[in-house]
Structures are given as structure tokens and as C-alpha cells.
Design a protein around this motif. Structure first.
Motif: not given
Length: 549
Positions: A385, A425, A419-421, A415-416, A423, A397, A399
Motif C-alpha cells: 500500500g 484499483h 477503497t473507502d477513500e 468494496a474490493k 481510490w 490506482m 480517484r
């Protein structure tokens, strides 16, 4: 194109159409409408200009103006009988009816679920059942295939005349920015198709980002030659695009259809790729823009040389999927001396391109995927990470307001992926150099790009594993001069031959997903240290395996 560029600062200044602000932690166009239907409506001003040239009507060639298409759209929208947020599946090959169907669904407040029209009947029905649409809009051939697959829900064949008197006023209100607008199907490492939900904001941001790129090119040319932008614009011919990509791909939907429509361009639709027909259409329709893959570009160059054709109308040629060979670049430049070459990198989940390079930028680093676009944040991360440095490979990644809402009815996969922020994948492995160019070096998603089509190995392997004679199997890509890659398969199996295996896959998936070659291992497939099938070893052994079969 960077945010520190004075030309960029001027084009995106407060009060301009491309003014940039921040919403929910991502950059957005603050003056953009919230509903794609509002943006589409702005194209009405082009009136009697030709929008679509199609070659599949009862009388052959069809030429439809903007007025024609909007009038047809309004009639269809009035017969859908849907409410805001209802999903409507669209299943047709590239044709004028597809364009009208999409516009009508958006106008009526629906969510357009666009299906891969090349799918087999079971594939088509699986996609339909996944999104549970209120209605399916199809052409005659796809309607028959869907019925063959067992679907019993309502289907409207838009190649047939509309019933008179069924229109109702369309009053749906205005969509919120994050409301779903379209669902485009994509596969992943599971091999199961899933629907990427693109919001009104994500699609609008991608489309306006394309317009911003074009505006930047014009302003930089004006600066280079020391003339007003208006002078450059007067010398630029009306946009005419040859639509090659399937409309169910984000490249076809965005850069092939919506972007040129919003710019007053003409869209010449190809039913299927044919180099001779493409050369003819470029000359006849004075096509200025072509987005394609190296395979098709080679075909085009070779055919144009044979026919001594004039491709001088081309001003913009975009390519993706792999780097253009130097000798291909030289031939394209010779045939199309006024064309500006470009490359882009994006995916369905990002509503289109997230990196791009055109003209001199492209030629500076032609093996790259371009530079990151202004409304996109990009980072490259190590497996733990942490962030990679320049020229260090890791997972890409992103956003952005262009990123999808998620996968339809798949919260765990969403969810995979995100990300919560916020971003995303991408599953692609790459690096960024000191000049900001992105280079793609591998795909963590096991995928083969053959002739511009994405083929997901897990999906093909799932179908192969259903053959009773197969003990285990693996698929992967091998280099091919024309197609870029060929999908091949290695099987541990008895009592079946190559032709039967290819036909098995071709009957259950789209034909282009069937392996081009099949080899038999004569025993268990090699495994790596984590006991997974070792595709690196299989690729190395492929010449011997293929020769023995």
C-alpha cells in the motif's frame, strides 16, 4: 496538460465552461449540468447538420440530421413507459437505432444497461436477468437470440415501425449527479460479467474532459503559430468520425458517439470492420477522426496502399491497447500527413480515458499510455500500500469524478475495487516517469487483448472446465503480428480434439472469445510455489506444445 500550464489556467478560469472546482473530494466541472439528458439537449442547436450515416435501412444508406435523430428519440422516449431510475437494456449491433435507444432512455429518466450484442443467447439473458430491466430495446436479430435464450420479458424491436398513438409526455425531473445513468458490462478475475454503474456525473465529467483536451490542443496551436484561436477554428473542418468500436464499449459510447454528437460532428457507422469499406468511407465521408487499435490500423494502411486511396482528410488518429510500431507510425504519417496521432488509457470503470497524449506529447513517449488528465488523481502503489517512486512499477490506482458508483448488485466486489477513500484499483501494473508519462507493464487481471477485444481468461476457463473430458485447463495470450495477441488454451484432457474445444467455447460465449489454438498437455499442468497453474511456464512451453498437437 498540467494545472500549472498558463493556457490550461485560462481555459479553466472561473466563469468559463471548463471551470474546475471540488465536490466530495474530487475535481469537477462546476458549470456542468447534473443530468446527461441536459447536456445531450444542447446538441439540438446543430439542427439540419448530419449526425448519423448508417447503411442498414430498408433502402440502404440512411442520413439522419440532428433534427431527425431528436425527433425519433422523442417518439421512442414517449413509448417507453418507464419511470426515473428504471433500467432499460439495449441490445443491438452498431446502428442508428442503438443511438436513438440510448438517447431515449436517458431522456425518459431511465438507466441504459448496454449489453454486449455479440454474446451468445445464454450470455445475453444472464446480463438481462442481472439488471432486471423494465424493458429490452433490441434489433430483430438480437431479439430472436434473447428469446432463444429463454427470456420472456417485454422486448421492443426498434427496427420495426413504432406503434402510433402510444406516446406519452416525458416529465421525469432532473437527475442528481450521482444517480445511475448507464450500466456497462465488464468481466474480471472471476470470469463472471458484472455491470459497472456509471453515474450522470461520471459520464459528463468524461465527456467534458474530452472537450477540454480538444480546447487545449486548439489553444496551444494558436499559441504556437501566434494567431487567435478563432483563426485556428476556422481552418478546422467539421468533425466526422468513423465509428469502429462497439457502442457497448465505453470507447464507442463516449468517444465514438456522445463526444462527437456534443461537438456537432458526423458519425459514420460501420456494421463490422472491413478495411476496404473503411477506406471507402473515409474518402466518401471525409472522415477526420478515427479511434482504433493497431490491428485495424495495419489493415487500413495496407488496403489504402493497394487502392492508392486518399486518407488526407484524417486529422486525428487515436489508438490504444498496445504501443504503435515505428514502421506503422511512419506509414500512417505518410498516408495522413495532417493527422495528429494520440494514445489513451482508460477503462469502463472510469467512464473512459484517464490518461492521454496527443501530437508531440505522443511522439515524445509513444510507448506510454499518456499523461494523467486534469480531473484525475493517480497513484502507483506497492503490494503493502505504500507509494512507488518514479519508474517503479506497482498497481495503478485512480480517484476521480469519472469513477463508477460500483458494480451492480455486487457490494463485495465493489468494496474490493474501490477503497473507502474513493481510490479505484485498476488491476493494471505500471509506472510513471519523471515527465509524468504512464507506462503499462502488466495486467494483474488475467486478460488478453486480441484485435482490440478484451478476453478474460477466467471466463473462458470456466466454460472449458464444463467439458466432461477436461481435467484442468489454462488460457493465456501469445504475441501475434496482426491481432496483438492470440488467446490459446492448454488442456489436460482425453477423448476430444482441438476443433471440438473451439466450437464448445464459441457456442457458449461470443465467438471471438474462443481460443485460436488448443494444445493438449498429456498430463497435469505445471504449478507454481502457491500451487496455482504456472502460466509463465506454459507460455515458455507453448511452441513445443503447439508443435506436438
Amino acid at each position: 496538460m498540467t494545472r500549472g500550464d498558463p493556457v490550461f489556467a485560462a481555459v479553466t478560469a472561473p466563469g468559463t465552461p471548463f471551470e474546475i472546482g471540488e465536490t466530495d473530494g474530487v475535481r469537477t466541472f462546476v458549470n456542468a449540468p447534473t443530468d446527461l439528458a441536459q447536456l445531450v439537449e444542447s446538441a439540438r442547436r446543430f439542427g439540419d447538420r448530419t449526425l448519423v450515416v448508417d447503411f442498414d435501412g430498408p433502402a440502404g444508406e440512411r442520413r439522419l440530421s440532428y433534427d431527425d435523430v431528436f425527433a425519433w428519440r422523442d417518439r421512442v422516449a414517449g413509448q417507453l413507459g418507464i419511470s426515473r431510475g428504471d433500467r432499460v437494456a439495449i441490445c443491438m449491433r452498431n446502428r442508428a437505432e442503438w443511438i436513438v435507444a440510448f438517447l431515449a432512455v436517458i431522456q425518459a429518466g431511465g438507466v441504459a444497461a448496454v449489453l454486449n450484442s455479440r454474446g451468445s443467447p445464454p450470455e445475453l439473458v444472464a446480463m438481462i436477468e442481472d439488471v432486471t430491466p423494465a424493458l429490452v430495446l433490441a434489433d430483430a436479430e438480437r431479439a430472436a437470440a434473447i428469446r432463444e435464450g429463454g427470456y420472456q420479458g417485454p422486448i421492443l424491436d426498434l427496427t420495426q415501425p413504432l406503434e402510433a398513438g402510444n406516446n406519452r409526455p416525458v416529465e421525469t425531473g432532473v437527475a442528481a449527479p450521482r444517480d445511475p445513468c448507464a450500466i456497462l458490462f465488464t468481466s474480471g478475475t472471476t470470469g463472471r460479467v458484472k455491470g459497472a454503474v456509471l453515474s450522470h456525473r461520471s459520464l459528463i465529467t468524461g465527456l467534458l474532459g474530452t472537450q477540454l483536451t480538444g480546447s487545449m490542443v486548439l489553444h496551444n496551436l494558436a499559441k504556437q503559430y501566434g494567431v487567435p484561436v478563432e483563426t485556428i477554428m476556422q481552418q478546422v473542418p467539421n468533425q466526422a468520425i468513423l465509428l469502429v468500436s462497439p457502442l457497448f464499449h465505453i470507447s464507442g459510447l463516449g468517444s465514438g458517439f456522445l463526444a462527437p454528437m456534443l461537438s456537432g460532428g458526423k458519425i459514420a457507422i460501420m456494421r463490422r470492420w472491413d478495411a476496404e469499406e473503411a477506406v471507402h468511407l473515409i474518402e466518401k465521408e471525409q472522415v477526420t477522426q478515427l479511434s482504433t487499435v493497431p490491428t485495424m490500423l495495419w489493415d487500413l494502411v495496407n488496403r489504402a496502399q493497394l487502392a492508392n486511396a486518399d486518407l488526407g482528410s484524417l486529422r486525428n488518429i487515436g489508438s490504444g491497447g498496445q504501443a504503435l510500431p515505428l514502421n506503422l507510425l511512419e506509414e500512417v504519417h505518410r498516408l495522413c500527413p495532417k493527422a495528429m496521432l494520440g494514445v489513451g488509457y482508460g477503462m469502463t470503470e472510469t467512464s473512459g480515458a484517464i490518461a492521454q497524449a496527443v501530437g508531440e506529447d505522443f511522439l515524445r513517449a509513444r510507448a506510454s499510455a499518456g499523461r494523467v488528465l486534469p480531473l484525475v488523481d493517480l497513484q502507483i502503489v506497492r503490494p503493502d500500500g505504500s507509494l512507488c517512486g518514479n519508474n517503479e512499477s506497482g498497481e495503478i490506482m485512480v480517484r476521480s469524478a469519472m469513477v463508477m458508483n460500483g458494480y451492480w448488485n455486487r457490494p463485495e466486489e465493489t468494496a474490493k475495487a474501490i477503497t473507502d477513500e474513493g481510490w479505484l484499483h485498476t488491476g493494471d501494473i505500471g509506472y510513471q516517469d519523471e515527465d509524468g508519462f504512464i507506462f503499462i507493464v502488466d495486467r494483474s487481471k488475467d486478460m488478453v487483448i486480441s484485435g482490440g477485444e478484451n478476453i478474460y481468461c477466467a471466463e473462458v476457463e470456466r466454460v472449458l472446465s464444463e467439458l466432461p473430458q477436461v481435467r484442468e485447463c489454462a488460457t493465456f495470450g501469445i504475441p501475434d503480428d496482426r491481432l496483438g495477441e492470440l488467446l490459446v488454451a492448454v488442456l489436460d484432457a482425453d477423448g476430444i480434439d482441438e476443433r471440438a474445444v473451439i466450437d464448445w467455447v464459441g457456442e457458449r460465449l461470443a465467438r471471438y472469445k474462443a481460443p485460436a489454438r488448443v494444445a493438449f498437455s498429456g498430463g497435469p499442468l505445471p504449478r507454481n510455489h502457491v500451487h496455482k497453474i504456472d502460466k509463465i511456464a506454459l507460455r515458455a512451453a507453448w511452441p513445443q506444445l503447439a508443435a506436438a498437437n
